[in-house]
Design an enzyme around this catalytic site. Structure first.
Site, PDB file in Angstrom:
ATOM      1  N   ASP A  94       0.817  -1.203   0.000  1.00  0.00           N
ATOM      2  CA  ASP A  94       0.000   0.000   0.000  1.00  0.00           C
ATOM      3  C   ASP A  94       0.857   1.262   0.000  1.00  0.00           C
ATOM      4  O   ASP A  94       1.525   1.561   0.996  1.00  0.00           O
ATOM      5  CB  ASP A  94      -0.907  -0.035   1.241  1.00  0.00           C
ATOM      6  CG  ASP A  94      -1.786   1.189   1.386  1.00  0.00           C
ATOM      7  OD1 ASP A  94      -1.987   1.897   0.385  1.00  0.00           O
ATOM      8  OD2 ASP A  94      -2.280   1.414   2.504  1.00  0.00           O
ATOM      9  N   ASP A 273      -2.291   5.973  -5.071  1.00  0.00           N
ATOM     10  CA  ASP A 273      -2.486   5.087  -3.915  1.00  0.00           C
ATOM     11  C   ASP A 273      -2.858   3.674  -4.361  1.00  0.00           C
ATOM     12  O   ASP A 273      -3.983   3.413  -4.777  1.00  0.00           O
ATOM     13  CB  ASP A 273      -3.593   5.666  -3.028  1.00  0.00           C
ATOM     14  CG  ASP A 273      -3.821   4.865  -1.756  1.00  0.00           C
ATOM     15  OD1 ASP A 273      -3.055   3.905  -1.511  1.00  0.00           O
ATOM     16  OD2 ASP A 273      -4.758   5.188  -1.013  1.00  0.00           O
TER      17      ASP A 273
END
Length: 416
Positions: A94, A273
């Site tokens: 992430d 992201d």
């Protein structure tokens, strides 16, 4: 380069039978990550400045970490090993967070748990951690240190959060934890080195970069991270390098927004992201884009939805201007699974929220655009992605896949 160094791990498509589409919760989770920063505690310093400035050895091997694509590109995970006995965990890599955590053996969860007593390299670390998300989910526990193996790259003494309690949503998720690849300024374990910090400090990678491509489930799924390099064969044309504007997330400047030939006259900082499925925009921006998709509208229960028609499927999608180059988000990625109870409509790949001040470019953007994250020069390199040539599933094959992923009556989107 040796055959062993060139080896790329490969995993088949894995689907989560417990998955249901939860756009509102996903939006809350993502927007909670990207709200305005809270004041830091006194004394917290950027750890990257303390790293050894000496470059990694030129003969360091290249490292690859293959990804598994879950339930029509909702989530991607990598198999990461922790401890001397190589306990395996499915982790979400992430770029929107900076900590590594998995469940401790004492945690009540359906997911895999770390047994520290079975690892001879485990070391206790003083301190606790706690992360709360906007959708009400949370995780908390204590800290430890151990060996972490990411695609053959072995980090020694990596600080790990071991969760003793986590909310039900994490327990039911297909992933076992998260491996953060953001800047250490957003770490919930202040004063520790992130996995990327340690790769650099321990001279494990050739360059202080990592790169990512994400596959589409309709094209075979999968994906890949590279640490210390990027795959030039994935780059269509040349990389456009865009400087990071704020060293928290991977935040860069967008100089324009377009839908086909229409200039929407909008600009903003954006965050790239990998841990967010959709593109999330302020309401006025989402509204401006959907105004160019005939028949689309905002549904109070489901968010933005678009007609599942050939006319919509043939639209050009929207484009973002980043450092002089336009990058596409195509309709193939904007048209998602069918909305239950809304005949002829599919979920949009765009969600809206007024809790954010930056635009969030999640996997819907990254699937079309290969991204290289350069920690050393604080910039992102972006190019249109060349996806591997794979057998395209037929409509009937995709319907079977979707039926396993979401055990409800669904029909595939027209775009395949």
């Amino acid at each position: 380069m040796s055959e062993e160094q060139e080896k790329i791990l490969s995993f088949s498509l894995t689907l989560n039978p417990h998955f249901t589409h939860r756009t509102p919760e996903s939006v809350k989770h993502a927007t909670a990550k990207h709200e305005e920063a809270k004041p830091k505690k006194p004394g917290f310093l950027s750890r990257l400045r303390e790293l050894d400035p000496v470059k990694s050895a030129a003969n360091t091997p290249l490292y690859y970490e293959a990804l598994t694509d879950v339930a029509r590109d909702v989530q991607y995970y990598a198999d990461v090993e922790i401890g001397s006995n190589m306990q395996k965990f499915r982790l979400d890599l992430d770029t929107g967070s900076s900590d590594l955590w998995v469940a401790d053996i004492t945690c009540k969860t359906r997911r895999r748990r770390f047994i520290k007593a079975n690892s001879t390299t485990f070391k206790p670390v003083k301190g606790k951690f706690q992360i709360s998300y906007g959708d009400g989910s949370a995780v908390r526990g204590f800290l430890g240190q151990d060996r972490v193996n990411i695609g053959g790259l072995v980090i020694e003494d990596q600080v790990i959060g071991l969760a003793t309690a986590q909310s039900l949503s994490f327990s039911n998720d297909v992933i076992d934890g998260i491996l953060g690849l953001g800047f250490n300024s957003i770490s919930c374990m202040p004063g520790t080195l992130t996995p990327m910090d340690n790769m650099i400090k321990q001279n494990l990678i050739q360059e202080p970069i990592f790169s990512v491509w994400l596959g589409r489930s309709t094209e075979g799924g999968g994906g890949e991270y590279r640490f210390g390099s990027y795959d030039k064969e994935r780059v269509d044309g040349e990389l456009t390098w865009v400087p990071v504007t704020v060293k928290r997330y991977w935040q860069i400047k967008c100089d324009g927004l377009f839908f086909g030939d229409a200039d929407l006259q909008l600009t903003s900082d954006v965050v790239v992201d990998t841990g967010t499925t959709l593109v999330i925009l302020p309401t006025d921006v989402a509204k401006a884009i959907h105004s160019h998709i005939p028949g689309s509208y905002y549904d109070e229960n489901n968010g933005w939805i678009v007609p599942n028609t050939p006319e919509v499927a043939n639209l050009p999608g929207f484009q973002l201007l980043l450092n002089g180059t336009k990058f596409d988000v195509i309709m193939k990625d904007l048209m998602r699974e069918e909305v239950e109870g809304k005949e002829g409509f599919v979920f949009s790949g765009i969600a809206s929220s007024d809790r954010i001040t930056t635009w969030i470019l999640g996997d819907v953007f990254i699937k079309q655009n290969y991204c290289v994250f350069d920690l050393g020069q604080e910039r992102i390199g972006i190019a249109r992605c060349k996806h591997p040539i794979r057998k395209q599933p037929s409509v009937s094959e995709q319907m079977k896949v979707d039926a396993v992923a979401v055990p409800k009556k669904v029909r595939p989107c027209l775009i395949m």
